[in-house]
Write an enzyme that holds these catalytic residues in place. Structure first.
Site, PDB file in Angstrom:
ATOM      1  N   TYR A 122     -33.434 -15.389  17.872  1.00 43.76           N
ATOM      2  CA  TYR A 122     -33.670 -14.692  17.014  1.00 43.76           C
ATOM      3  C   TYR A 122     -32.750 -13.266  17.061  1.00 43.76           C
ATOM      4  CZ  TYR A 122     -35.233 -11.571  20.944  1.00 43.76           C
ATOM      5  OH  TYR A 122     -35.360 -11.068  22.133  1.00 43.76           O
ATOM      6  N   CYS A 123     -32.427 -12.501  16.162  1.00 51.74           N
ATOM      7  CA  CYS A 123     -31.532 -11.424  16.233  1.00 51.74           C
ATOM      8  C   CYS A 123     -32.050 -10.210  15.388  1.00 51.74           C
ATOM      9  CB  CYS A 123     -30.205 -11.814  15.769  1.00 51.74           C
ATOM     10  SG  CYS A 123     -30.042 -12.622  14.205  1.00 51.74           S
ATOM     11  N   THR A 124     -31.413  -9.439  14.763  1.00 52.62           N
ATOM     12  CA  THR A 124     -31.771  -8.237  13.880  1.00 52.62           C
ATOM     13  C   THR A 124     -32.628  -8.388  12.734  1.00 52.62           C
ATOM     14  OG1 THR A 124     -30.538  -6.832  15.079  1.00 52.62           O
ATOM     15  CG2 THR A 124     -31.547  -5.857  12.986  1.00 52.62           C
TER      16      THR A 124
END
Length: 343
Positions: A198-200
């Site tokens: 996951y990331c922003t």
């Protein structure tokens, strides 16, 4: 024909305040094959400038990465313009959880070699051969699976203020640093583990998922829309929120609160705090975490040395900066030796 900003950030902020109209902070990205990036860049600037769109946009041969502030009243016109571009039609728009009319104060559309700096020079790597996208509900199921390895694809200063429980949070300064580190650490689990990332907003995972598939990982997943979309789905579907703390964002807000947990500490006194600031000394501008008490005590600076400079008359500060390259500390977010309680 206007192709660049003509107003300063201060002038733009005054106009926004005077107008008193709601603006929406939006981000989106897509990987696509763009031929003439300069022509495309100019096309976007001309049309978006007319709509009073502000923000930071990177255009490269591999696609586009955009973080924007759009007047709410112009949203439909903006969306129609996106849909008029074949590879941007119905692109997913991540609308910020917390809105701020001053999130962006200039329109900057820049041509770059890549929309995410990754340091990769492998021409056999196909960025479109990406991992499986999952929504918030499926993501929650996956990260409870004992055969899942959950990895945060963001940098240390982002995960420091917020991350999913049980996530691996690489202690890196840049996205490019994390790619090889993660592959090395998980080399023995390319076949038997589910790699979930996951990331922003999803853009880093999009590239990372394709990269790890290229490197032999067989079960690769990514959180669709990143933390931003996850938060929206959790609220809409009444799901359990498994994210703790704040989501770091790359505009003037610097963070959106996702849960009430404060998992970081002030880099100066050690008290619980997750508010990022930039050192008020223009010759430093270091990004770090500072509580209100230390901000008052230190006059919004990261060190006594910077405080002394910041308290000088402005012309004396300018004279001290003259002919000097901006300190590298601006890129070492939270890493300065002057910070006693840094991560």
């Amino acid at each position: 024909m206007q192709l660049y900003n003509t107003l300063s950030a201060i002038e733009r902020a005054a106009l926004i305040e005077e107008a008193g109209k709601e603006r929406l902070t939006i981000s989106f990205y897509t990987y696509a094959h763009i031929g003439n990036t300069t022509i495309f860049r100019n096309h976007l600037f001309i049309h978006w400038n007319e709509m009073d769109v502000l923000g930071r946009i990177y255009v490269a041969h591999e696609g586009i990465n955009a973080q924007l502030s759009v007047p709410a009243e112009n949203f439909n016109v903006f969306k129609a313009h996106l849909d008029s571009i074949s590879f941007l039609e119905n692109v997913r728009l991540n609308i910020a959880i917390e809105q701020d009319n001053l999130s962006f104060l200039k329109l900057k559309v820049k041509v770059r070699n890549k929309i995410v700096a990754d340091g990769l020079n492998d021409h056999t790597f196909d960025v479109t051969n990406k991992g499986i996208h999952v929504d918030a509900e499926k993501f929650n199921e996956l990260i409870e699976d004992p055969d899942t390895v959950l990895v945060d694809m963001r940098n240390h200063y982002e995960s420091e203020i917020g991350h999913f429980k049980n996530a691996i949070t690489p202690d890196v300064d840049t996205f490019r640093d994390s790619l090889d580190i993660i592959e090395k650490d998980l080399a023995d689990h390319k076949k038997d583990k589910k790699l979930v990332m996951y990331c922003t907003g999803g853009i880093r995972c999009e590239k990372a998922s394709a990269y790890y598939k290229h490197k032999g990982f067989e079960q690769v997943y990514q959180l669709e829309g990143g933390i931003i979309e996850y938060t929206r789905q959790v609220e809409q579907k009444k799901l359990e929120n498994k994210f703790r703390g704040k989501n770091f964002v790359f505009d003037h807000r610097r963070g959106e609160r996702i849960s009430e947990d404060v998992i970081a500490n002030c880099h100066q006194c050690g008290e619980p705090c997750d508010d990022h600031v930039n050192c008020a000394n223009e010759a430093c501008h270091l990004l770090f975490i500072q509580c209100k008490s230390c901000a008052e005590k230190m006059n919004n600076c990261c060190s006594d040395a910077c405080k002394e400079v910041h308290e000088l008359p402005y012309e004396e500060q300018k004279a001290l900066r003259k002919g000097k390259v901006v300190s590298n500390k601006i890129f070492k977010k939270g890493r300065s030796e002057v910070l006693k309680f840094k991560k």
